[in-house]
Enzyme design. Structure first.
Site, PDB file in Angstrom:
ATOM      1  N   ARG A 165      20.781  10.177  -6.939  1.00 20.82           N
ATOM      2  CA  ARG A 165      21.706   9.035  -7.034  1.00 20.82           C
ATOM      3  C   ARG A 165      21.212   8.018  -8.074  1.00 20.82           C
ATOM      4  NH1 ARG A 165      23.908  12.294  -4.183  1.00 20.82           N
ATOM      5  NH2 ARG A 165      25.236  11.856  -2.381  1.00 20.82           N
ATOM      6  N   SER A 235      28.767   7.452   1.667  1.00 19.54           N
ATOM      7  CA  SER A 235      27.462   7.069   2.222  1.00 19.54           C
ATOM      8  C   SER A 235      27.127   5.652   1.794  1.00 19.54           C
ATOM      9  CB  SER A 235      26.369   7.996   1.702  1.00 19.54           C
ATOM     10  OG  SER A 235      26.664   9.331   1.983  1.00 19.54           O
ATOM     11  N   GLU A 331      23.177   2.783  -1.146  1.00 19.07           N
ATOM     12  CA  GLU A 331      23.565   3.739  -2.170  1.00 19.07           C
ATOM     13  C   GLU A 331      24.755   3.126  -2.923  1.00 19.07           C
ATOM     14  OE1 GLU A 331      25.746   7.432  -3.508  1.00 19.07           O
ATOM     15  OE2 GLU A 331      26.356   6.327  -1.754  1.00 19.07           O
TER      16      GLU A 331
HETATM   17  N1  EPU Z   1      23.467  13.448  10.771  1.00 17.69           N
HETATM   18  C1  EPU Z   1      23.379  12.955  12.060  1.00 17.69           C
HETATM   19  N2  EPU Z   1      24.190  11.912  12.399  1.00 17.69           N
HETATM   20  C2  EPU Z   1      25.073  11.362  11.534  1.00 17.69           C
HETATM   21  C3  EPU Z   1      25.155  11.864  10.222  1.00 17.69           C
HETATM   22  C4  EPU Z   1      24.331  12.925   9.859  1.00 17.69           C
HETATM   23  O1  EPU Z   1      22.600  13.424  12.885  1.00 17.69           O
HETATM   24  O2  EPU Z   1      25.774  10.441  11.943  1.00 17.69           O
HETATM   25  C5  EPU Z   1      22.636  14.604  10.392  1.00 17.69           C
HETATM   26  C6  EPU Z   1      23.486  15.858  10.208  1.00 17.69           C
HETATM   27  O3  EPU Z   1      23.682  16.529  11.414  1.00 17.69           O
HETATM   28  C7  EPU Z   1      22.663  16.657   9.233  1.00 17.69           C
HETATM   29  C8  EPU Z   1      22.000  15.583   8.371  1.00 17.69           C
HETATM   30  O4  EPU Z   1      22.070  14.374   9.120  1.00 17.69           O
HETATM   31  O5  EPU Z   1      21.657  17.373   9.894  1.00 17.69           O
HETATM   32  C9  EPU Z   1      22.662  15.414   7.021  1.00 17.69           C
HETATM   33  O6  EPU Z   1      24.033  15.078   7.200  1.00 17.69           O
HETATM   34  P1  EPU Z   1      25.173  15.511   6.149  1.00 17.69           P
HETATM   35  O7  EPU Z   1      25.045  16.947   5.855  1.00 17.69           O
HETATM   36  O8  EPU Z   1      26.449  14.999   6.660  1.00 17.69           O
HETATM   37  O9  EPU Z   1      24.770  14.800   4.798  1.00 17.69           O
HETATM   38  P2  EPU Z   1      24.146  13.367   4.458  1.00 17.69           P
HETATM   39  O10 EPU Z   1      22.717  13.559   4.077  1.00 17.69           O
HETATM   40  O11 EPU Z   1      24.452  12.396   5.545  1.00 17.69           O
HETATM   41  C10 EPU Z   1      24.629  13.574   1.904  1.00 17.69           C
HETATM   42  C11 EPU Z   1      25.251  12.742   0.816  1.00 17.69           C
HETATM   43  C12 EPU Z   1      26.774  12.812   0.904  1.00 17.69           C
HETATM   44  C13 EPU Z   1      27.197  14.256   0.766  1.00 17.69           C
HETATM   45  C14 EPU Z   1      26.532  15.066   1.883  1.00 17.69           C
HETATM   46  C15 EPU Z   1      26.809  16.541   1.830  1.00 17.69           C
HETATM   47  C16 EPU Z   1      23.679  10.926   0.377  1.00 17.69           C
HETATM   48  C17 EPU Z   1      23.397   9.476   0.513  1.00 17.69           C
HETATM   49  N3  EPU Z   1      24.812  11.353   0.931  1.00 17.69           N
HETATM   50  O12 EPU Z   1      24.988  12.977   3.152  1.00 17.69           O
HETATM   51  O13 EPU Z   1      27.310  12.075  -0.194  1.00 17.69           O
HETATM   52  O14 EPU Z   1      28.596  14.406   0.835  1.00 17.69           O
HETATM   53  O15 EPU Z   1      25.085  14.899   1.805  1.00 17.69           O
HETATM   54  O16 EPU Z   1      26.024  17.118   0.843  1.00 17.69           O
HETATM   55  O17 EPU Z   1      22.894  11.641  -0.228  1.00 17.69           O
HETATM   56  C18 EPU Z   1      28.074   9.920  -0.849  1.00 17.69           C
HETATM   57  O18 EPU Z   1      27.118   9.899  -1.622  1.00 17.69           O
HETATM   58  O19 EPU Z   1      28.873   8.972  -0.747  1.00 17.69           O
HETATM   59  C19 EPU Z   1      28.238  11.080   0.030  1.00 17.69           C
HETATM   60  C20 EPU Z   1      29.198  11.154   0.936  1.00 17.69           C
END
Ligand code: EPU
Length: 336
Positions: A165, A235, A331
């Protein structure tokens, strides 16, 4: 004479749907008009904000400077060989529309980045990423103009210093990106290492970009709120990186903490999980809320102000710090 709008409402220009006003506002529809603006010296001594789709920004106050709204369009093929195509897009093109265009052509590279709100010009600025891919994976180069000097030049991949990012343009916001060129593969290899993708496509051969794109759209629609219905900026925080000893301490108490080891020896932790553990998922303070399906996403339930969202973010940050000793960083770009 270039006519700037005055006291212009930005409510429709940020996906949080926050009411804030810009002192001056101008829609840039073609690149050479920027040279006229620079020559006119109107920008001199004024703060300038380049606005694409407004999908990664939180306005806390009115903006007392000049908003340059990017509407530079156009998609063209600039090169091709047996393996790859080079495709250039105007920076004001809608990102998900551009991705759909490449996916329909059957080109590999951007399919995992389907349905991310925003513009092409914003994609390299924050090096957007999702489902195991960052835009830097197929970024070739971009062209940009310096709003102070009028210099127009090309930036190579290396010059953009992409990180998680992050890019050169985050620290040097004086460059207006005009177009971005991606190198996409005709017979590429799908990137399927993100858990739920791997499961879905297990055992399947010859997977077309279109199938991946469709599946990703479904995943996103199930987990992330549509800004057209509920104001949000995706995010709100970055996933933090912590030292391995720190991670070991957390893991001894929470064996299921979602974490990803990085090349630099640090461990990336899922901020959404940290926030959920602190009890925030689905919570609400005034009209500012934490999305009930993804705790990393803050939402505007109707008439939240930028300050309401910021206060909620502050409370979340404080509780994650107290419980886990981790300092979350936004972010989203917060404009004070
Ligand atoms: N999780 C939880 N609780 C929650 C949310 C997530 O336990 O409320 C756990 C999920 O179960 C999973 C892990 O956290 O094990 C990661 O969650 P997820 O796959 O939804 O991805 P993220 O790390 O929360 C990142 C990006 C997103 C992108 C997704 C999918 C960042 C800051 N965010 O989210 O990007 O869509 O991965 O690759 O890196 C954005 O930047 O605006 C965005 C939406």
């Amino acid at each position: 004479m270039i006519k700037f709008e005055r006291d212009f409402s930005l409510k429709k220009h940020n996906t949080f749907g926050i009411e804030a006003r810009a002192k001056y506002f101008f829609s840039v529809t073609y690149s050479s008009i920027l040279q006229d603006i620079i020559r006119s010296e109107f920008l001199k001594d004024k703060e300038v904000l380049i606005l694409g789709g407004g999908s990664n920004i939180l306005f806390v106050n009115d903006f007392e400077g000049v908003v340059l709204h990017n509407l530079i369009k156009g998609i063209r093929l600039t090169g091709e060989n047996e393996e790859a195509v080079f495709i250039e897009a105007g920076s004001g093109e809608n990102w998900p529309g551009f991705v759909d265009f490449t996916v329909e052509k059957g080109w590999y590279g951007l399919e995992n980045l389907s349905l991310i709100p925003g513009t092409v010009g914003a994609a390299p600025v924050q090096n957007i990423g999702a489902y195991g891919v960052e835009q830097q994976n197929c970024f070739d180069h971009l062209t940009a103009v310096n709003l102070k000097t009028g210099e127009q030049r090309k930036f190579t991949h290396a010059e953009c210093t992409f990180g998680y990012r992050h890019s050169y343009f985050k620290e040097n916001p004086g460059w207006f990106i005009l177009s971005v060129t991606y190198k996409l593969m005709k017979n590429g290899k799908p990137v399927l290492h993100y858990g739920p993708l791997k499961e879905h496509f297990a055992g399947k051969k010859e997977i077309k970009p279109e199938e991946i794109s469709e599946h990703i759209k479904e995943l996103r629609r199930n987990k992330l709120p549509d800004p057209a219905e509920t104001g949000n900026s995706g995010s709100f925080f970055k996933n933090p990186e912590i030292a391995s000893e720190h991670y070991a301490r957390i893991k001894s108490i929470y064996p299921n903490v979602p974490a990803y080891p990085l090349d630099n020896g640090k461990i990336k932790i899922a901020a959404g999980w940290l926030i959920e553990q602190c009890g925030w998922k689905g919570k609400r303070m005034k009209d500012a809320g934490v999305y009930h399906k993804q705790a990393l996403v803050l939402v505007n339930h109707g008439s939240a102000t930028g300050n309401d969202i910021l206060q909620l973010a502050g409370e979340i940050k404080q509780s994650v710090l107290e419980k886990f000793g981790i300092e979350l960083e936004p972010e989203v770009r917060v404009v004070m």
